[in-house]
Design an enzyme around this catalytic site. Structure first.
Site, PDB file in Angstrom:
ATOM      1  N   CYS A 161      12.868  28.663  13.711  1.00 40.37           N
ATOM      2  CA  CYS A 161      13.431  28.074  14.921  1.00 40.37           C
ATOM      3  C   CYS A 161      13.762  29.158  15.944  1.00 40.37           C
ATOM      4  O   CYS A 161      13.743  30.350  15.653  1.00 40.37           O
ATOM      5  CB  CYS A 161      14.686  27.282  14.585  1.00 40.37           C
TER       6      CYS A 161
ATOM      7  N   HIS B 162      17.830  25.536  18.984  1.00 37.30           N
ATOM      8  CA  HIS B 162      19.124  24.943  18.649  1.00 37.30           C
ATOM      9  C   HIS B 162      20.243  25.982  18.656  1.00 37.30           C
ATOM     10  O   HIS B 162      20.008  27.203  18.713  1.00 37.30           O
ATOM     11  CB  HIS B 162      19.066  24.241  17.290  1.00 37.30           C
TER      12      HIS B 162
END
Length: 386
Positions: free
Chosen positions: A332, A314
């Site tokens: 992440c 992201h």
């Protein structure tokens, strides 16, 4: 002379012949075969609704055959053989029903014979529905890492019967195998990623199948999946670079940041399972709630989920300074807004992100989708302790 005379005399008394056989070549006075009509399956035990009803005439020609479900009055369709000696139903029956069979036939002398019978189908304790993995309607095409599977809504205790009723056909052909993730879920994959351009047909022919423990299949299903070009991103925790390959050729490389030492990213192949323009990420989802050290709740943009426990690729404008230098995320793959946009525009469901040198554990097989982390020789054993 006396012995020969006695033998001839005995034959005269008993009607035998000497040196030959009775005229007609067979046993004198033998009765012709008796005409009859048989219905199968027979007996009072419940049979699978996929077992056809067969009506057979012996030494006779079938006339009318009617099979009816008295509960709803519906007639079962069937076909008569060319010699009119056999009638076979050609549609599935229902569960828990008593089918009334009425048939007549004409024998060689023109005499009409008839029969009435009942065929009872099994009444399951419960039926289970086969949900397909992934949802076939989620997108038009899938990446080379996409896992195919079936999730039942009840435990399956006869796994062999279930797998026998499932099939995967791929064009071009790529051998694969089934692997049980849990008592309800079984996944399928080939040894290596799917070939770009593959068409996959998944079929669950479970209606009428005894899956163990009183559970039977509720319905049959079929779906088709199309595999698009190969998109694979390699995330290296040593270099903090995300290197992009399209059909095996490097097309981009961008700085990134993986999970920090306290929150290391899982290692191994990850598969994109969801794609959203924005996601509210809340640390309370893994137990760090408001008031606790490290709590966060914020909207994050350009999100592609790569594991069920909250790992994403992201946009992370807050960590641009660390991207390419150190690993600071909560697991992440952090990218700059510009690089995240490029990734979001090119990567879709089923595409692959391979994480190495993160310092984290291997992605578990159950963690959507950790399947590629399982060695092929282990995968072929079928899972759930075989």
């Amino acid at each position: 002379m006396v012995t020969a005379w006695l033998a001839v005399a005995l034959c005269v008394l008993t009607g035998c012949t000497v040196g030959g056989s009775p005229s007609g070549g067979g046993e004198a006075g033998a009765a012709p075969p008796q005409s009859a009509i048989a219905v199968s399956p027979a007996g009072g035990n419940g049979v699978s609704p996929t077992t056809p009803i067969v009506v057979t005439a012996t030494s006779a020609t079938l006339g009318t055959v009617t099979v009816t479900n008295p509960a709803d009055g519906k007639t079962v369709t069937g076909a008569l053989s060319p010699d009119k000696r056999t009638w076979t139903s050609n549609e599935p029956l229902g569960y828990g029903a008593d089918y009334a069979v009425v048939a007549d036939a004409v024998d060689g002398s023109g005499k009409t014979i008839d029969t009435n019978a009942t065929v009872r189908t099994v009444a399951p304790d419960v039926t289970t529905y086969p949900s397909f993995i992934p949802d076939p309607t989620a997108t038009d095409s899938w990446g080379v890492g996409q896992i195919i599977g079936v999730s039942f809504d009840h435990d399956v205790t006869d796994r062999a019967a279930a797998v026998k009723a499932l099939s995967v056909q791929s064009v071009p052909p790529q051998p694969g195998a089934w692997y049980w993730i849990d008592a309800k879920t079984v996944h399928y994959r080939p040894q290596n990623y799917w070939q770009p351009g593959t068409t996959i047909t998944l079929s669950a022919n479970i209606y009428g199948v005894d899956l163990g423990g009183g559970v039977y299949g509720r319905t049959d299903r079929t779906a088709t999946y199309k595999i698009h070009d190969s998109w694979i991103a390699k995330a290296d925790g040593n270099t903090d670079q995300l290197t992009i390959f399209h059909n095996g050729v490097q097309v981009n490389q961008m700085p990134m940041s993986l999970g920090s030492p306290g929150h290391p990213s899982h290692e191994g192949p990850h598969v994109i399972s969801d794609k959203q323009n924005s996601v509210v990420m809340d640390s309370c989802s893994y137990g760090v709630c408001a008031g606790a050290p490290g709590y966060y709740k914020e909207t994050v943009y350009l999100d592609e989920q790569i594991s069920a426990d909250g790992e994403y690729v992201h946009s992370a404008p807050w960590s641009v300074g660390e991207q390419g230098e150190s690993n600071v995320s909560h697991g992440c793959v952090n990218l700059s807004p510009e690089n995240a946009q490029w990734f979001f525009d090119h990567f879709n469901l089923g595409d692959v992100v391979e994480v190495t040198n993160s310092g984290g554990p291997k992605l578990p097989v159950w963690d959507t989708y950790g399947d590629w982390e399982v060695p092929w020789n282990v995968w072929q054993q079928g899972g759930l302790d075989n």
